[in-house]
Design an enzyme around this catalytic site. Structure first.
Site, PDB file in Angstrom:
ATOM      1  N   LEU A 180       0.855  -1.181   0.000  1.00 35.71           N
ATOM      2  CA  LEU A 180       0.000   0.000   0.000  1.00 35.71           C
ATOM      3  C   LEU A 180       0.890   1.228   0.000  1.00 35.71           C
ATOM      4  O   LEU A 180       1.879   1.280   0.736  1.00 35.71           O
ATOM      5  CB  LEU A 180      -0.903   0.018   1.239  1.00 35.71           C
ATOM      6  CG  LEU A 180      -2.050  -1.008   1.280  1.00 35.71           C
ATOM      7  CD1 LEU A 180      -2.664  -1.044   2.668  1.00 35.71           C
ATOM      8  CD2 LEU A 180      -3.113  -0.691   0.239  1.00 35.71           C
ATOM      9  N   ASP A 181       0.555   2.231  -0.820  1.00 31.40           N
ATOM     10  CA  ASP A 181       1.377   3.435  -0.813  1.00 31.40           C
ATOM     11  C   ASP A 181       1.090   4.255   0.434  1.00 31.40           C
ATOM     12  O   ASP A 181       0.203   3.923   1.236  1.00 31.40           O
ATOM     13  CB  ASP A 181       1.191   4.245  -2.099  1.00 31.40           C
ATOM     14  CG  ASP A 181      -0.249   4.720  -2.310  1.00 31.40           C
ATOM     15  OD1 ASP A 181      -0.953   4.945  -1.314  1.00 31.40           O
ATOM     16  OD2 ASP A 181      -0.658   4.871  -3.479  1.00 31.40           O
ATOM     17  N   ALA A 182       1.830   5.329   0.602  1.00 30.76           N
ATOM     18  CA  ALA A 182       1.782   6.085   1.858  1.00 30.76           C
ATOM     19  C   ALA A 182       0.396   6.659   2.132  1.00 30.76           C
ATOM     20  O   ALA A 182      -0.052   6.704   3.287  1.00 30.76           O
ATOM     21  CB  ALA A 182       2.821   7.202   1.829  1.00 30.76           C
ATOM     22  N   ARG A 236      -7.129   5.755  -7.918  1.00 32.98           N
ATOM     23  CA  ARG A 236      -7.388   7.206  -7.889  1.00 32.98           C
ATOM     24  C   ARG A 236      -7.670   7.722  -9.299  1.00 32.98           C
ATOM     25  O   ARG A 236      -8.551   8.569  -9.492  1.00 32.98           O
ATOM     26  CB  ARG A 236      -6.193   7.928  -7.266  1.00 32.98           C
ATOM     27  CG  ARG A 236      -5.923   7.540  -5.821  1.00 32.98           C
ATOM     28  CD  ARG A 236      -4.786   8.350  -5.214  1.00 32.98           C
ATOM     29  NE  ARG A 236      -4.474   7.853  -3.876  1.00 32.98           N
ATOM     30  CZ  ARG A 236      -3.451   7.067  -3.584  1.00 32.98           C
ATOM     31  NH1 ARG A 236      -2.601   6.707  -4.547  1.00 32.98           N
ATOM     32  NH2 ARG A 236      -3.255   6.645  -2.358  1.00 32.98           N
TER      33      ARG A 236
END
Length: 330
Positions: free
Chosen positions: A97-99, A236
C-alpha cells in the site's frame, strides 16, 4: 521464551496500515517490536565451570594462598557480553500500500515468506472502498494535489453513476476471460465460472471483477471495488476517469483496502497490537485457513508462470484505468 517464541513466528498475518505511514516503516516497526518481545524473555541459567582459584589456606596463620576448586558461572553467553540473542528477522510484505492508502497489509515471517509467493501466484482479488469528490480535478487525482480545474456537478445522478460503473465492470469482465486463457466451451471454464474463481494465468493490467456505489451524497460518493493487479494510484485515476465519463470532474479522497486474498479487516492487527504475543496468535489463527485455501488453489498454482527475480507485485496496467480501450474487441 526466545527459541520457543521464534518457532511460533513462521506464517502469515495481517496488520492495518494507517494513512500517512510508508509500508517500509511499518515493516521495520513490526520487526522492532518482535525483536523486543523475543529478547525480553528470561535468559537461561548460565552454565557453570570448575575453576581453580587462589584462596587462603585453612588453618594457616601466615595467610598462605592455595588453589581451590570452585564452580563459577560462565559469562561468555551473558546478554551483557554478546548482546541480544535476536538481532534481525526475515519479514516479507505482500501486496503493498502506498503512503496515502490505508487498510489490510499482509506480512510474512520466516517460512511465511514462501506463502506470500504462493499468494502472488494465486492472483487473488482484493477489495477496496474508494471515496470520491465531484467538481474538482488535480494533477495527481488526489484531493490535496494541485488544483487544475473546477466544474459543476448538479447534473450527476445516482442512476448515471451506476450506468458508468456497469460499463466498467462489463468491460473488465471480458478482459478477465481473455487473460485467463480459458476455452469458454470447456467444462473447466464452466465450473470455474460457477465458483467465481476465473483468474488470469499470468500478470495482466488492472482487472476489476466488481464495482458498485455504496453511497451517493453529492459532491461525495463511495465506491466498493473488487480488483486484482492494481495499484492505489490506478484506483485514484479510476475516480478521475469516472468523473470525466459523467461530464464533470472528480478527485479521490480516500483509498482503503478492506480485503487482501484470505485476510479481511477483522484479521488486521491495529497499531497497539503489533507485539509478539498478538502476532503469534494471529499467525496461529490464520494458518489453517491459509493452508486450506492454498491447497484448493494448488491445481491452478501449478500452471502459473513464475515472475523473474525482482518483478514487482503490482503491474503498471493500461493507460486507461477504465479499461475501455484495452478491452475493445475482446
Amino acid at each position: 521464551m526466545g527459541s520457543a517464541g521464534l518457532a511460533r513466528l513462521h506464517g502469515l498475518f495481517a496488520v492495518y496500515k494507517p494513512p500517512g505511514l510508508k509500508w517500509l516503516h511499518l515493516r521495520d516497526t513490526v520487526e522492532l517490536q518482535l525483536l523486543k518481545g523475543l529478547n525480553a524473555g528470561k535468559p537461561p541459567a548460565p552454565e557453570h565451570r570448575v575453576r581453580f582459584l587462589l584462596a587462603p589456606m585453612e588453618g594457616s596463620e601466615e595467610k598462605e594462598l592455595t588453589l581451590t576448586a570452585a564452580s563459577v558461572p560462565t559469562l561468555t553467553n551473558h546478554r551483557l557480553v554478546h548482546g541480544p540473542a535476536f538481532t534481525s528477522l526475515k519479514i516479507g510484505v505482500g501486496h503493498r500500500l502506498d503512503a496515502q492508502a490505508s487498510g489490510v497489509l499482509v506480512l510474512g515471517v520466516g517460512h511465511g515468506c514462501r506463502l506470500l509467493t504462493n499468494m502472488y501466484h494465486a492472483h487473488l482479488t482484493k477489495d477496496y472502498t474508494v471515496r470520491g469528490l465531484l467538481g474538482k480535478a488535480t494533477d495527481d487525482f488526489c484531493e490535496d494535489g494541485r488544483l487544475v480545474e473546477k466544474t459543476t456537478y448538479d447534473h450527476v445522478t445516482r442512476e448515471k453513476l451506476d450506468r458508468i460503473l456497469a460499463v466498467i465492470q462489463g468491460s473488465h469482465q471480458k478482459a478477465l476471460v481473455t487473460y485467463s486463457n480459458l476455452d469458454l466451451q470447456s467444462q473447466e471454464a464452466y465450473e470455474m465460472a460457477v465458483r467465481g474463481v476465473i483468474r488470469p494465468m499470468n500478470k495482466s493490467p488492472m482487472l476489476i471483477t466488481g464495482i458498485r456505489c455504496l453511497r451517493f451524497t453529492p459532491p461525495e460518493f463511495l465506491l466498493e471495488v473488487q480488483c486484482m493487479h492494481e495499484t492505489q494510484q490506478q484506483l485514484r485515476k479510476l475516480v478521475h476517469e469516472i468523473g470525466l465519463e459523467l461530464k464533470t470532474t472528480a478527485v479521490c479522497t480516500q483509498v482503503r483496502r478492506t480485503r487482501d486474498g484470505f485476510f479481511t479487516l477483522d484479521d488486521a492487527l491495529l497499531r497497539t497490537q503489533w507485539n509478539l504475543n498478538s502476532i503469534q496468535d494471529a499467525i496461529g489463527a490464520a494458518a489453517p485457513r491459509v493452508a486450506a485455501e492454498l491447497e484448493n488453489l494448488r491445481p491452478r498454482l501449478d500452471t502459473q508462470e513464475h515472475p523473474s527475480p525482482g518483478q514487482p507485485w503490482d503491474s503498471k496496467g493500461p493507460r486507461s484505468t477504465l479499461g475501455l480501450e484495452s478491452c475493445a474487441g475482446h
